[in-house]
Design an enzyme around this catalytic site. Structure first.
Site, PDB file in Angstrom:
ATOM      1  N   GLY A   1       0.822  -1.195   0.000  1.00  0.00           N
ATOM      2  CA  GLY A   1       0.000   0.000   0.000  1.00  0.00           C
ATOM      3  C   GLY A   1       0.863   1.253   0.000  1.00  0.00           C
ATOM      4  O   GLY A   1       2.093   1.197   0.110  1.00  0.00           O
ATOM      5  N   VAL A   2       0.209   2.403  -0.121  1.00  0.00           N
ATOM      6  CA  VAL A   2       0.918   3.680  -0.201  1.00  0.00           C
ATOM      7  C   VAL A   2       1.071   4.279   1.193  1.00  0.00           C
ATOM      8  O   VAL A   2       0.160   4.211   2.006  1.00  0.00           O
ATOM      9  CB  VAL A   2       0.144   4.663  -1.104  1.00  0.00           C
ATOM     10  CG1 VAL A   2       0.851   6.011  -1.167  1.00  0.00           C
ATOM     11  CG2 VAL A   2      -0.002   4.082  -2.503  1.00  0.00           C
ATOM     12  N   GLY A   3       2.233   4.847   1.474  1.00  0.00           N
ATOM     13  CA  GLY A   3       2.386   5.557   2.735  1.00  0.00           C
ATOM     14  C   GLY A   3       3.748   5.406   3.355  1.00  0.00           C
ATOM     15  O   GLY A   3       4.653   4.775   2.808  1.00  0.00           O
TER      16      GLY A   3
ATOM     17  N   GLU B   1      -0.179  -2.323  -6.930  1.00  0.00           N
ATOM     18  CA  GLU B   1      -1.001  -1.286  -7.564  1.00  0.00           C
ATOM     19  C   GLU B   1      -0.173  -0.086  -7.994  1.00  0.00           C
ATOM     20  O   GLU B   1      -0.417   0.498  -9.050  1.00  0.00           O
ATOM     21  CB  GLU B   1      -2.081  -0.812  -6.588  1.00  0.00           C
ATOM     22  CG  GLU B   1      -3.052  -1.889  -6.189  1.00  0.00           C
ATOM     23  CD  GLU B   1      -3.861  -1.477  -4.983  1.00  0.00           C
ATOM     24  OE1 GLU B   1      -5.092  -1.407  -5.118  1.00  0.00           O
ATOM     25  OE2 GLU B   1      -3.274  -1.227  -3.917  1.00  0.00           O
TER      26      GLU B   1
ATOM     27  N   ILE C   1      -6.890   1.028  10.042  1.00  0.00           N
ATOM     28  CA  ILE C   1      -7.290   2.057  11.002  1.00  0.00           C
ATOM     29  C   ILE C   1      -7.363   1.452  12.393  1.00  0.00           C
ATOM     30  O   ILE C   1      -6.878   2.022  13.364  1.00  0.00           O
ATOM     31  CB  ILE C   1      -8.642   2.685  10.594  1.00  0.00           C
ATOM     32  CG1 ILE C   1      -8.450   3.528   9.329  1.00  0.00           C
ATOM     33  CG2 ILE C   1      -9.207   3.542  11.731  1.00  0.00           C
ATOM     34  CD1 ILE C   1      -9.746   4.072   8.758  1.00  0.00           C
TER      35      ILE C   1
ATOM     36  N   ASN D   1     -10.935   6.946   3.299  1.00  0.00           N
ATOM     37  CA  ASN D   1     -10.629   6.950   1.870  1.00  0.00           C
ATOM     38  C   ASN D   1     -11.408   5.881   1.117  1.00  0.00           C
ATOM     39  O   ASN D   1     -12.059   6.151   0.133  1.00  0.00           O
ATOM     40  CB  ASN D   1      -9.122   6.736   1.639  1.00  0.00           C
ATOM     41  CG  ASN D   1      -8.280   7.848   2.221  1.00  0.00           C
ATOM     42  OD1 ASN D   1      -8.691   9.001   2.233  1.00  0.00           O
ATOM     43  ND2 ASN D   1      -7.106   7.502   2.705  1.00  0.00           N
TER      44      ASN D   1
ATOM     45  N   GLY E   1      -7.461  -1.517  -3.015  1.00  0.00           N
ATOM     46  CA  GLY E   1      -7.154  -2.869  -3.462  1.00  0.00           C
ATOM     47  C   GLY E   1      -6.766  -3.815  -2.354  1.00  0.00           C
ATOM     48  O   GLY E   1      -6.434  -4.976  -2.625  1.00  0.00           O
TER      49      GLY E   1
END
Length: 511
Positions: free
Chosen positions: A278-280, A303, A373, A393, A397
């Site tokens: 994932g992004v971050g 992704e 979260i 958000n 995916g």
């Protein structure tokens, strides 16, 4: 001469003469989008989204809505999140009736959570199928950014593909933004697969390695569908990359130690398995840790290409990365453009119904790493809602990979809001990933390997390894009292207290 060379030597990125005759201004193109239209727009994680027409459309909507009468709103379908120049400007003028399948814009988020905008949160792998099946209704217009148009009218994709193939096929009419700021050498990096079909006509997708190419370099586009072409020269909008903080580094350290143990046991090869990230900040910390470690010849089937993956490709830690989009910082974009000849042979961009396809995630044995979260003591994960009701958000995916990958790893700091919130709770306030799909949970406190554990064993592992010391005694007290409550001991809960932590936070500001 290759079209890339023709484009680089031409004053225009539009080599098709018929489409050159359809060049208009952004204002003229925006005027072609009617009230109530279903509009499929390009864009995925701040890359490859249209830059000019959405702003012109927002100005038009502002004027029309000021004049009174029926509000002017449209429905927007994208690949994933876009940028303020699209989501932000249209949400600000109350121009979006329905949004799907993923967003990260603060103005959109506010309107969704205040009930002023409808929002449908889908698994990203399913959006194309939903559109093809007619579940979403008819698509009126596709608004797609491309890096260039070839002489035969085929399209050179931009810095993301997302759902563009499906939007072009489904839309009655097409508006193209041709962005000369996108590097012309993107040409050839894409792999557009035209072999998908709806049940019962599906065939296996013949991809067995992240490096496999199974499609075409270009997007096919019926010239007669194109009603307007807009020339732009604007960068993608992405945030600066933040150096990993101590919490992120500790989380990354736990994951890297876990990988080493799995290799020693023989459950992972020394090259690992294809990585999805994932992004971050935390995922980038993991990527930096992998790059600094003993790993070589890794692969990614994911992704987005992040800054950390560029570093890994350049160093040789990562030999190939397959994705549907870039998500680069300004420094990352500069690095990519400067060394694109190195990267273009190691990066493959695919449409998202391939990059996120469950069949491929299962076949390749993806190692999926995504954020959460909150997680509860039995391993259920909430990755979308704040306090159970407010959308952050979207699921993106993560579900595509968590259920179908070889390893599903969910990561988070153990607390939020300066320690006021525990990321480990008795019961999650919203469930996106059930206990059946979550294999590993990691915080800076430690790692809980949930494979092969019963619910009660999972509770001990998660509380002991992942909970913050400030909340660990209360979590164990809840579990012990639930265990002896007489309600049942398979998955012990105190129903009257299960969400009391969330209620207490909303009442007092602390869990």
């Amino acid at each position: 001469m290759k079209s890339e060379e023709k484009i680089m030597s031409s004053p225009s990125r539009i080599l098709c003469e018929r489409l050159r005759q359809r060049i208009v201004s952004a204002d003229e193109a925006a005027a072609m989008i009617p009230r109530g239209a279903n509009v499929g727009m390009s864009g995925f994680t701040g890359a490859g989204y249209p830059k000019a027409v959405p702003g012109a459309l927002a100005n038009r909507i502002r004027t029309l809505n000021t004049e009174g009468g029926q509000p002017f709103r449209i429905n927007i379908w994208t690949g994933a999140s876009t940028a303020p120049e699209l989501d932000g400007v249209l949400a600000e003028v109350d121009g979006i009736e329905m949004r799907l399948p993923f967003q990260s814009d603060p103005i959109c988020r506010d309107r969704i959570n205040s009930g002023k905008m409808e929002y449908v949160d889908y698994h990203l792998s399913e959006v194309s199928q939903y559109a093809w099946s007619g579940f979403l209704g008819k698509m009126d217009i596709a608004l797609i950014e491309v890096a260039g148009i070839r002489e035969d009218g085929s399209l050179i994709p931009s810095s993301s593909i997302g759902n563009n193939k499906t939007w072009i096929e489904q839309a009655d009419k097409i508006i193209l933004e041709v962005n000369s700021r996108q590097n012309a050498k993107l040409e050839g990096m894409h792999d557009i697969y035209y072999g998908t079909a709806l049940p019962p006509n599906r065939k296996p997708i013949m991809l067995t390695d992240p490096a496999d190419r199974i499609g075409e370099h270009y997007l096919s586009c019926p010239i007669d569908k194109v009603i307007a072409v807009v020339e732009t020269d604007a960068p993608d909008r992405n945030s600066p990359f933040k150096s990993p903080d101590d919490v992120s580094k500790r989380i990354a350290g736990h994951i890297l130690d876990f990988f080493q143990r799995e290799i020693e046991i023989g459950r992972l090869p020394k090259e690992l398995l294809p990585i999805q990230s994932g992004v971050g900040n935390i995922p980038n910390a993991v990527l930096e840790g992998l790059d600094a470690g003993p790993f070589k010849n890794l692969t990614a089937f994911t992704e987005v290409i992040q800054d950390g993956m560029l570093k890994m490709l350049k160093s040789g830690t990562l030999k190939v990365a397959s994705a549907t989009a870039f998500s680069l910082s300004p420094d990352g974009i500069k690095e990519f453009d400067t060394n694109i000849d190195l990267y273009r042979d190691k990066i493959i961009l695919r449409q998202q119904d391939i990059s996120n396809h469950p069949e491929l995630a299962r076949r390749l044995g993806i190692i999926a790493m995504n954020g959460l979260i909150e997680a509860d003591i039995y391993g259920n994960v909430n990755s979308t809602h704040i306090m159970g009701t407010r959308m952050m958000n979207g699921i993106g995916g993560s579900g595509d990979f968590a259920r179908n990958g070889y390893l599903s790893i969910f990561v988070s700091p153990s607390t939020a809001k300066n320690g006021a919130i525990s990321s480990i709770v008795p019961m999650v306030s919203h469930v996106d990933h059930t206990e059946h799909d979550v294999k590993i949970i990691v915080t800076e406190q430690g790692l809980a390997d949930l494979r092969g554990l019963s619910p009660r064993q999972r509770a001990h592992a998660i509380i002991s390894n992942c909970a913050h010391p400030d909340f660990k005694p209360a979590l164990m007290d809840y579990y012990e009292r639930a265990l002896h409550s007489g309600r049942g001991q398979h998955t012990p809960h105190l129903l009257e207290e299960a969400l009391s932590w969330h209620c207490r936070y909303e009442q007092t500001g602390r869990m």
